[in-house]
Design an enzyme around this catalytic site. Structure first.
Site, PDB file in Angstrom:
ATOM      1  N   ASP A 151      23.863   5.262 -19.289  1.00  0.00           N
ATOM      2  CA  ASP A 151      22.616   4.509 -19.082  1.00  0.00           C
ATOM      3  C   ASP A 151      22.760   3.019 -19.441  1.00  0.00           C
ATOM      4  O   ASP A 151      23.099   2.691 -20.568  1.00  0.00           O
ATOM      5  CB  ASP A 151      21.545   5.171 -19.970  1.00  0.00           C
ATOM      6  CG  ASP A 151      20.202   4.481 -19.953  1.00  0.00           C
ATOM      7  OD1 ASP A 151      19.951   3.670 -19.043  1.00  0.00           O
ATOM      8  OD2 ASP A 151      19.384   4.770 -20.848  1.00  0.00           O
ATOM      9  N   ASP A 206      11.125   8.373 -12.902  1.00  0.00           N
ATOM     10  CA  ASP A 206      12.297   7.844 -12.196  1.00  0.00           C
ATOM     11  C   ASP A 206      13.445   8.855 -12.165  1.00  0.00           C
ATOM     12  O   ASP A 206      14.529   8.560 -11.647  1.00  0.00           O
ATOM     13  CB  ASP A 206      12.747   6.493 -12.777  1.00  0.00           C
ATOM     14  CG  ASP A 206      13.065   6.550 -14.255  1.00  0.00           C
ATOM     15  OD1 ASP A 206      12.391   7.299 -14.977  1.00  0.00           O
ATOM     16  OD2 ASP A 206      13.988   5.840 -14.698  1.00  0.00           O
ATOM     17  N   HIS A 248      15.527   3.174 -24.605  1.00  0.00           N
ATOM     18  CA  HIS A 248      16.899   3.049 -24.107  1.00  0.00           C
ATOM     19  C   HIS A 248      17.813   2.386 -25.140  1.00  0.00           C
ATOM     20  O   HIS A 248      17.390   1.502 -25.880  1.00  0.00           O
ATOM     21  CB  HIS A 248      16.922   2.244 -22.810  1.00  0.00           C
ATOM     22  CG  HIS A 248      16.199   2.925 -21.692  1.00  0.00           C
ATOM     23  ND1 HIS A 248      16.808   3.843 -20.874  1.00  0.00           N
ATOM     24  CD2 HIS A 248      14.914   2.845 -21.287  1.00  0.00           C
ATOM     25  CE1 HIS A 248      15.931   4.294 -19.992  1.00  0.00           C
ATOM     26  NE2 HIS A 248      14.768   3.699 -20.222  1.00  0.00           N
ATOM     27  N   HIS A 289      22.217   3.636 -13.957  1.00  0.00           N
ATOM     28  CA  HIS A 289      20.826   3.269 -14.282  1.00  0.00           C
ATOM     29  C   HIS A 289      20.679   1.787 -14.596  1.00  0.00           C
ATOM     30  O   HIS A 289      20.585   1.402 -15.753  1.00  0.00           O
ATOM     31  CB  HIS A 289      20.272   4.081 -15.471  1.00  0.00           C
ATOM     32  CG  HIS A 289      20.309   5.547 -15.247  1.00  0.00           C
ATOM     33  ND1 HIS A 289      20.102   6.460 -16.264  1.00  0.00           N
ATOM     34  CD2 HIS A 289      20.517   6.275 -14.124  1.00  0.00           C
ATOM     35  CE1 HIS A 289      20.190   7.683 -15.763  1.00  0.00           C
ATOM     36  NE2 HIS A 289      20.442   7.586 -14.467  1.00  0.00           N
ATOM     37  N   GLY A 324       0.773  -1.228   0.000  1.00  0.00           N
ATOM     38  CA  GLY A 324       0.000   0.000   0.000  1.00  0.00           C
ATOM     39  C   GLY A 324       0.810   1.286   0.000  1.00  0.00           C
ATOM     40  O   GLY A 324       0.254   2.364  -0.005  1.00  0.00           O
TER      41      GLY A 324
HETATM   42 ZN   LIG Z   1      15.149   6.425 -16.395  1.00  0.00          ZN
HETATM   43 ZN   LIG Z   2      13.752   8.048 -19.080  1.00  0.00          ZN
END
Ligand SMILES: [Zn+2]
Ligand SMILES: [Zn+2]
Length: 555
Positions: free
Chosen positions: A192, A74, A366, A388, A45
């Site tokens: 990334d 994010d 990505h 990431h 929750g």
């Molecule tokens: Zn991200």
């Molecule tokens: Zn993003």
């Protein structure tokens, strides 16, 4: 004085989401992104999980600014929580900041926030840091990488990216600037790692066109398309196809409406005149002339798509022959609610298009392995640090960089949230750990940081159920004239009239009777007393600890 550079991930390394990275040179600190994470199922929750900013708070007079790479949750989802503790200037592209503004407004922080728009290609100076915004392509528009010039050298932070050679807005990834920095020498690259497992190249945003064209060609009734509201590229494609195929477009869902408005105002989304259809007019329009764009691809219970699935939306009923397209990734962990929603829609006779098929209805935002190598090769850093991703992705990204050993790469560092990297004149090494953690927040409110206690309560709730004593108090006499009622769920099945239930009702009654008049006028006290007495009784009888929530009604 010989200052060192400290790189401190406060979130997003070795875990998925809540990206946040602090850089410190001497006393001066800058922070890149303040993202959130959607809670896992075991955090019963809890609505939002953010990084723990304690480390920054302890030295907040040294924090020079918060820099945002793009507008995904994010990366910006924790900004209100960050600013309520550490109110420093925030820098981002206009679209990113417009999304942040909406969040700040919800938390009543907009008036005090110091937001500064920075266009790609421009630089800002914060203490010893000079930061250049570099345009990158990603599933959201207006995303940037950062080139941060420090007294010890240049640090490149890619943010999230893919190398889309044909972006729908024709604004190309600024590979030239990245290569320029590479030529002049880069101290550290942070890149990334989200899609490092995927070989080859990620498809361009335009790769969805063949499939969409086919769908628009074949659909004889309504087209209902769901995608992330922040996917402005995708929305543009849908708008363009609708215009081409003579369909009007209606947007359903709050996030869909606000994001399209923001993107339109900033000139990032082009909507032809007379194309839009008001939601209340959808059912009157000829089904073959309508395309409805809805939010809720992840099966969020209150989203427009979830409500459509159970035919509980005031503007639209999905009917047999309608085409429903889920143009988004199924985020791992969300399969159940999503498939439940799809089942409902299928029962309504809709034709459903979702998942991975060829040609695709969704492409990732990505970079895959070859694009990651391209960026590594252009930047040719002295040090490399994958960011990431979970540990396995960071590790795989590290191996991708191995070939650069002959081109100047000295070392790759795999850090997790809470580790730190130190760089000085002599080189780079792992540094001290810093305190990090996760903060769980209820209902997205600043005040409702969920204590461990609450999470423990919730675990009890899931394991032991709950018990709800309902006490009716006469508001004139302050006395309860009938025996309290008790409702329970998930607790030992005690049926009506069973001994345990009757006894529990007596316990509550006795608590009421033995309380003073003063106690009885204070509901908070009464609830606490009832809870304590009942807990003791139930625990003794059943060895279980259900969540007990007394309800007091004035009658
Ligand atoms: Zn991200
Ligand atoms: Zn993003």
């Amino acid at each position: 004085m010989d200052n060192k550079l400290q790189i401190v991930p406060l979130g997003g390394l070795g875990e998925f989401g809540m990206n946040c990275m602090a850089l410190r040179y001497g006393d001066d600190i800058i922070v890149i992104d303040a993202g959130m994470m959607f809670p896992e199922a075991e955090l019963l929750g809890v609505d939002v999980v953010t990084p723990d900013f304690t480390w920054l708070e302890q030295q907040k007079e040294h924090v020079r600014g918060l820099i945002l790479t793009h507008g995904h949750e994010d990366h910006i989802g924790a900004v209100p929580f960050f600013l309520s503790d550490i109110n420093v200037p925030v820098y981002g592209t206009p679209f990113t900041l417009a999304l942040v503004e909406r969040r700040l407004e919800e938390h009543d922080l907009l008036k005090t926030a110091k937001l500064h728009e920075v266009q790609p290609g421009r630089k800002i100076e914060l203490g010893p840091f000079m930061i250049e915004f570099i345009h990158v392509t990603h599933s959201i528009v207006s995303a940037v990488a950062l080139a941060i010039t420090t007294p010890l050298g240049v640090i490149i932070h890619t943010g999230d990216f893919k190398v889309d050679p044909t972006p729908t807005d024709n604004i190309l990834f600024d590979l030239h600037t990245l290569a320029d920095y590479g030529r002049r020498g880069v101290l550290l690259l942070m890149s990334d790692s989200t899609n490092v497992d995927r070989p080859g190249y990620t498809e361009s945003e335009r790769a969805i066109r063949p499939r969409f064209e086919d769908l628009f060609n074949r659909a004889e009734r309504r087209m209902i398309i769901s995608c992330f509201s922040s996917s402005v590229h995708r929305l543009q494609e849908i708008i363009d196809f609708s215009a081409e195929y003579g369909r009007k477009v209606a947007f359903l869902g709050r996030s869909m409406n606000t994001t399209t408005e923001i993107a339109h105002d900033l000139g990032l989304l082009h909507i032809p005149d007379n194309l839009l259809l008001r939601p209340q007019d959808i059912m009157q329009a000829q089904p073959s002339k309508v395309c409805v764009v809805v939010s809720g691809t992840q099966g969020e219970p209150m989203s427009a798509l979830s409500r459509l699935a159970v035919d509980n939306h005031k503007n639209l009923s999905v009917e047999a022959g309608d085409t429903v397209v889920l143009s988004a990734r199924i985020i791992p962990g969300n399969e159940k609610p999503i498939y439940r929603m799809i089942n409902h829609l299928a029962k309504r006779g809709a034709e459903l298009v979702y998942g991975t098929m060829n040609p695709p209805v969704h492409v990732s935002g990505h970079a895959s392995a070859e694009e990651l190598k391209l960026v590594l090769n252009l930047v040719r850093p002295r040090y490399f640090m994958p960011i990431h991703g979970e540990y396995r992705q960071l590790a795989k990204h590290a191996t991708l960089a191995q070939h650069l050993r002959r081109s100047g790469l000295e070392e790759t560092f795999i850090l997790e949230t809470g580790d730190s990297l130190e760089i000085d004149r002599t080189g780079a090494r792992k540094g001290d750990k810093v305190p990090v953690g996760r903060v769980c927040i209820d209902s997205g409110s600043l005040d409702e940081v969920v204590e461990d206690l609450v999470i423990r309560d919730r675990r009890h709730l899931s394991e032991d159920g709950f018990v709800l004593p309902i006490i009716a108090i006469n508001k004139h006499t302050g006395r309860s004239e009938t025996l309290p009622e008790i409702v329970s769920r998930g607790f030992v099945s005690f049926e009506d009239g069973s001994g345990l239930l009757q006894e529990a009702r007596q316990i509550v009654h006795r608590t009421l009777e033995t309380s003073t008049n003063e106690e009885r006028t204070d509901w908070g006290v009464m609830q606490e007393k009832i809870r304590a007495d009942l807990r003791r009784f139930l625990n003794k009888q059943t060895s279980r600890r259900p969540l007990i929530m007394p309800v007091i009604l004035e009658v």
